[in-house]
Design an enzyme around this catalytic site. Structure first.
Site, PDB file in Angstrom:
ATOM      1  N   GLU A  96       0.973  -1.251   0.209  1.00 60.30           N
ATOM      2  CA  GLU A  96       0.206  -0.068  -0.055  1.00 60.30           C
ATOM      3  C   GLU A  96       1.040   1.223   0.034  1.00 60.30           C
ATOM      4  OE1 GLU A  96      -1.711   3.199   0.858  1.00 60.30           O
ATOM      5  OE2 GLU A  96      -2.066   2.472   2.883  1.00 60.30           O
ATOM      6  N   CYS A 111      -2.300   8.962   2.716  1.00 59.84           N
ATOM      7  CA  CYS A 111      -2.173   8.722   1.517  1.00 59.84           C
ATOM      8  C   CYS A 111      -3.486   8.656   0.486  1.00 59.84           C
ATOM      9  CB  CYS A 111      -1.478   7.392   1.140  1.00 59.84           C
ATOM     10  SG  CYS A 111      -2.207   6.020   1.983  1.00 59.84           S
TER      11      CYS A 111
END
Length: 486
Positions: A259, A293
């Site tokens: 990720e 993010c």
């Protein structure tokens, strides 16, 4: 005991072990004071943790799933009971506001352990498949069952922006599936992860099933990836580091769950509710001070709404209270370190030089201590500007105009990243049509909220694989086919 005179020990093979490379200070980004002393592991100690996980794997993988799940449930209870001190530590380590630390960090960790403590048995299996005929006619009819098996030893390398929810999202499903785990937390805020280890120890997780090793040296993370005892690496962090990890994993064909970075596009169409768009995009300024993010940091707005949206976002940013995250009413806390503050500020200055207009923020808040960055809005941006293309990881939003729907989609997809994008439109059918054309692992329509059962992961340089909900169980498992005569 896990600590001696305020100095944290490593957790290896079920024992609290003194670090051979000493300790280093963990700094509160709001006060610049020392929160505690984290252990600096040596490469040999990391390898020992991986070996302990390997030794514990056979017995843990054979432990009935219901027993594993029960331990996770007990761990959730321990964390919930200790919410107060755990919240205070998370706030001090990360600079998150008290409310965010309590609900989105410790609270989400509790929820994730609970989630995998109540797993339905069907989630481990895949429906059986029967082939009606084979190359030998009826004699060739075979039955087949696909089942999920644990991968083995999983090395979890976690991010600094959430030392509770991020590790819990890796550890809980990995353990539920029967894997053993080595956690290497981010060096900026590792102490909370050791508290998680204490909770799992109290819940009865056997020695070696969970191990935690920390350190500032890159050798610590490298050893946690390269160890021959590690079968899979689960990493959350920057794309650049993820690429280096992937290269190492590729040499030994290790499984990966990555990720990585994001530069979320928020496509605001001309029929959107401006107030809703402003409220959603505005969370970038406050939620973890932009250190997330999934934030919609790249706002693409159709020209008819451009001025209204910029004005709305500027006003929103101006209303946010920046300061001590422990104080009631504070909305924006500091970024994680002085070095990261300098990085964020350098992007704002670069944007100025490239022709962007700083509509809000752009200056350092007048606070005596702490690594604060004012919520900053950049207008008159182009999609070629570095501030619009690169992940800043701070409370900075760039606004880019576009003329028609096709151009908006093209701009959104013109990115190295593809984690989470967003669409705002008053026409839900139109929003879904645009969403289907966006090259991102997830798309929010008129919201920045997330469904914690929906698959999470990215396209392009935003990552490899999917987790969350049942998808995390899939991520931490291998599929095995068992075939027999029909």
């Amino acid at each position: 005991m896990s600590e001696t005179a305020g100095r944290q020990r490593l957790f290896v093979g079920g024992a609290w072990v003194e670090p051979d490379a000493g300790h280093y200070a963990v700094v509160d980004p709001a006060t610049e004071e020392t929160v505690g002393w984290a252990p600096e592991a040596t490469e040999e100690q990391v390898l020992a943790a991986c070996a302990a996980a390997r030794e514990a794997f056979p017995a843990w993988s054979r432990t009935p799933a219901a027993e594993r799940a029960a331990m996770l449930g007990r761990a959730a209870g321990v964390i919930r009971e200790r919410t107060g001190p755990y919240t205070e530590l998370a706030r001090a380590e990360t600079g998150a506001t008290t409310g965010t630390a309590r609900t989105m960090q410790v609270g989400v960790a509790v929820a994730r352990f609970r989630r995998y403590a109540t797993v339905e048995p069907a989630e481990w299996a895949i429906p059986p498949q029967i082939n009606e005929a084979g190359p030998m006619g009826k004699a060739g009819v075979m039955g087949a069952l696909a089942v999920r098996q644990p991968v083995g030893v999983v090395s979890c390398i976690t991010s600094y922006n959430n030392p509770w929810a991020n590790p819990a999202g890796k550890v809980a499903p990995a353990l539920a599936m029967g894997n053993t785990v080595v956690v290497k937390p981010a060096p900026q805020d590792p102490l909370s992860v050791y508290r998680m280890a204490e909770a799992l120890e109290a819940a009865g997780v056997p020695p070696g099933v969970l191990n935690v090793v920390s350190g500032r040296s890159t050798a610590v993370g490298e050893a946690a990836v390269a160890s021959p005892d590690v079968d899979m690496v689960s990493f959350t962090g920057s794309t650049a580091v993820g690429q280096r990890i992937a290269e190492v994993c590729g040499r030994d064909m290790k499984r990966q769950l990555m990720e990585l970075g994001g530069k979320g596009a928020a496509v605001v169409l001309d029929d959107a509710d401006v107030g809703s768009a402003v409220a959603g995009i505005g969370t970038t300024f406050s939620f973890y001070s932009g250190q997330i993010c999934t934030a919609p940091t790249r706002v693409l707005v159709q020209r008819g709404l451009y001025d209204r949206l910029v004005t709305g976002l500027a006003a929103y940013a101006g209303r946010l209270t920046v300061g001590d995250p422990a104080a009631q009413g504070t909305v924006v806390g500091p970024v994680i370190s002085a070095e990261h503050r300098a990085r964020v500020e350098s992007y704002v200055e670069l944007a100025r030089k490239e022709g962007a207009t700083v509509v809000a923020g752009g200056e350092r808040p007048p606070l005596e201590r702490g690594f604060y960055v004012a919520p900053t809005l950049l207008a008159d941006c182009g999609n070629d500007m570095r501030a619009a293309r690169e992940e800043i990881f701070g409370p900075v939003v760039s606004v880019i105009p576009f003329d028609d729907e096709e151009e908006g989609i093209a701009l959104a997809n013109d990115s190295d990243y593809g984690l989470i994008d967003y669409v705002w439109s008053g026409d839900v059918a139109r929003a879904f049509r645009v969403a289907r054309r966006l090259r991102a692992g997830g798309v929010g329509i008129n919201t920045v909220g997330r469904n914690m059962e929906a698959p999470f992961g990215g396209f392009k340089k935003s990552g490899v694989g999917r987790d969350v909900g049942s998808y995390a169980l899939h991520a931490y498992s291998e599929v095995q086919a068992i075939v027999w005569p029909g």
